[in-house]
Scaffold this active site. Structure first.
Site, PDB file in Angstrom:
ATOM      1  N   ASP A  74       0.860  -1.155  -0.115  1.00 32.45           N
ATOM      2  CA  ASP A  74       0.029  -0.108   0.175  1.00 32.45           C
ATOM      3  C   ASP A  74       0.693   1.286  -0.200  1.00 32.45           C
ATOM      4  O   ASP A  74       0.482   2.089  -0.722  1.00 32.45           O
ATOM      5  CB  ASP A  74      -0.996  -0.069   1.068  1.00 32.45           C
ATOM      6  CG  ASP A  74      -0.508  -0.373   2.623  1.00 32.45           C
ATOM      7  OD1 ASP A  74       0.545  -0.667   2.653  1.00 32.45           O
ATOM      8  OD2 ASP A  74      -1.267  -0.320   3.503  1.00 32.45           O
ATOM      9  N   GLU A 101      -3.020  10.087  18.921  1.00 37.78           N
ATOM     10  CA  GLU A 101      -4.105   9.404  18.997  1.00 37.78           C
ATOM     11  C   GLU A 101      -4.283   8.587  20.434  1.00 37.78           C
ATOM     12  O   GLU A 101      -5.391   8.341  21.053  1.00 37.78           O
ATOM     13  CB  GLU A 101      -4.175   8.031  18.021  1.00 37.78           C
ATOM     14  CG  GLU A 101      -4.332   9.069  16.733  1.00 37.78           C
ATOM     15  CD  GLU A 101      -3.824   7.947  15.557  1.00 37.78           C
ATOM     16  OE1 GLU A 101      -3.455   6.888  15.819  1.00 37.78           O
ATOM     17  OE2 GLU A 101      -3.855   8.604  14.040  1.00 37.78           O
TER      18      GLU A 101
END
Length: 479
Positions: free
Chosen positions: A233, A300
């Site tokens: 990816d 996060e």
């Protein structure tokens, strides 16, 4: 108008995206989203390959009624499937499974770490394909496998019945010599596997085959071509950099960050080994010389903790918090092992500041500020190491992926590195996947993208202040 289907799989979720291209204008529509589930067995963690295949079919069926030119699949790296003689897939191990934790040390007794890096140019991580293959061959898990396919190739095989070994996904394995672009026989010998267990190596853009008749019937698509895109990816994402020339570096930005450049040949030496730079394949058969850096994982993790404490912040609030405490008072090294998977990220930050004799944070805003400042300065550190070895200074840093929308970090990065930052596109992986199907020329594809995607430009500011902060950053962290 021409339509392409991009199957983009991440390690938590996947998507089937309909890409339409007309007069260099690109439109992306998500047809189907689905989880990429793990299955826990007595002997470890595995990807539920049957479930993933069924979800892909569900996504393809939602394109029924359109004339689809082709289909391409990209996934995360390193994981692979065995294929039995009857053609069925053996459930693939998941790289998150700790079964390879002690395997590298055992492998290095047969081939030293330095030699493995010299042969492959791939950073050493315990879940590399080479260590998974070594462990699974030793345990007998792959005895019933006639062939071994990396994950995107296994999914293309499921759709077409044809087998290939796509170059970019192979390059993540530490089984390939990046100079010859072929398997390294000495490494395969250590793993106890022969070359004929793998399919022929192909470059992105190669037609794997067409949908099998039963698959085509289920999806209502007809016998559509399946193309081997850049199966890894990040390779598809970098292909979607909307660059106008070759003088650029890239930062694929998200939970983790990948910073690098494209080169014609691998760069393998002791310095690169010490810095843990990696040489992975690019969409044209070139090399992506890059470094993995911890990214927004830090923030996060803190946001999750604050949520549990009853404190939630919007993106605008995060931006305001960062600016309000922007004063370079304290720094962390984002890549320090203590931040990899702590029980408490806030606690890990407090401990790091105490151990490095820096002032403790007094507010959530100060935590946000030190994360953004430290990330930008670590990007500077990696960028300087890269520039020092390649002999030229890229004229622009292209930031792609989800992090390209983080305006404050983009501005800090431009100021820290002292190069313009061009941010976008956000959906770089799916765009690269689709454009590789549609175009045979990477340079042509990038020129088209530069005209069809929105890019936000950030120019360096306050460079003297950032230079002073960088020197303090290096001194405090001793890097």
């Amino acid at each position: 108008m021409k339509f392409y289907l991009a199957v983009d799989l991440g390690a938590t979720s996947g998507r089937v995206i309909l890409a339409s291209v007309e007069n260099a204008h690109l439109q992306m529509d998500t047809l189907h989203r689905f989880p990429t589930p793990l299955v826990k067995r007595d002997n470890g963690l595995f990807w539920d390959i049957d479930c993933i295949c069924n979800e892909i079919l569900e996504g393809l069926s939602k394109a029924s009624g359109r004339k689809i030119e082709s289909i391409g699949i990209d996934t995360w790296g390193v994981d692979f499937c065995g294929v039995r003689r009857d053609g069925s897939l053996i459930m693939p191990r998941a790289y998150r499974d700790p079964y390879t934790n002690a395997v590298p040390e055992e492998f290095f007794k047969k081939m030293p770490r330095e030699e493995l890096y010299r042969r492959t140019g791939i950073q050493i991580m315990n879940f590399n394909s080479v260590f998974q293959l070594y462990a699974r061959m030793k345990s007998g898990e792959l005895d019933e496998a006639d062939k071994i396919l990396f994950l995107p190739d296994a999914l293309s095989y499921f759709l077409t019945g044809s087998m290939v070994c796509e170059y970019t996904i192979l390059s993540t394995s530490a089984l390939m010599n990046p100079s010859t672009r072929q398997f390294d026989d000495a490494i395969l010998d250590v793993c106890g596997v022969s070359r004929d267990r793998f399919a022929d190596i192909v470059l992105p853009g190669h037609t794997v085959g067409t949908l099998k008749k039963d698959i085509a019937g289920k999806c209502g698509l007809g016998e559509v071509r399946v193309v081997a895109v850049a199966g890894h990816d990040p390779a598809s994402a970098v292909a979607a950099v909307p660059a106008k020339n070759d003088s650029f570096a890239y930062l694929s930005s998200g939970t983790w960050s990948l910073m690098g450049i494209e080169t014609d040949e691998p760069v393998i030496n002791e310095t690169m080994a010490g810095l843990n730079f990696t040489n992975e394949g690019g969409a044209t058969g070139n090399i992506r010389l890059l470094k993995n850096i911890t990214g927004m994982w830090l923030l996060e993790s803190c946001l999750r903790q604050w949520h549990d404490m009853g404190r939630d912040y919007s993106y605008q609030q995060i931006t305001d918090m960062a600016y309000s405490s922007h004063n370079f008072t304290r720094f962390i090294d984002p890549d320090n092992p203590c931040f990899a998977a702590p029980e408490s990220m806030l606690g890990a930050i407090d401990d790091f500041l105490e151990k490095t004799s820096q002032p403790a944070v007094q507010s959530d805003a100060e935590v946000v500020s030190l994360i953004f400042e430290s990330l930008a300065l670590k990007y500077r550190y990696v960028f300087d190491r890269l520039v020092g070895k390649i002999g030229f200074r890229p004229g622009v840093l292209h930031v792609i992926g989800g992090g390209s929308q983080n305006r404050i970090l983009n501005q800090y990065t431009a100021s820290a590195l002292q190069v313009p930052v061009h941010a976008g596109p956000k959906e770089a992986t799916a765009i690269g996947n689709a454009f590789i199907q549609a175009s045979s020329s990477l340079s042509q594809m990038r020129r088209q993208l530069s005209r069809s995607v929105n890019v936000e430009v950030y120019v360096p500011q306050d460079t003297l202040i950032w230079n002073e902060a960088y020197e303090r950053f290096r001194k405090i962290l001793k890097i």
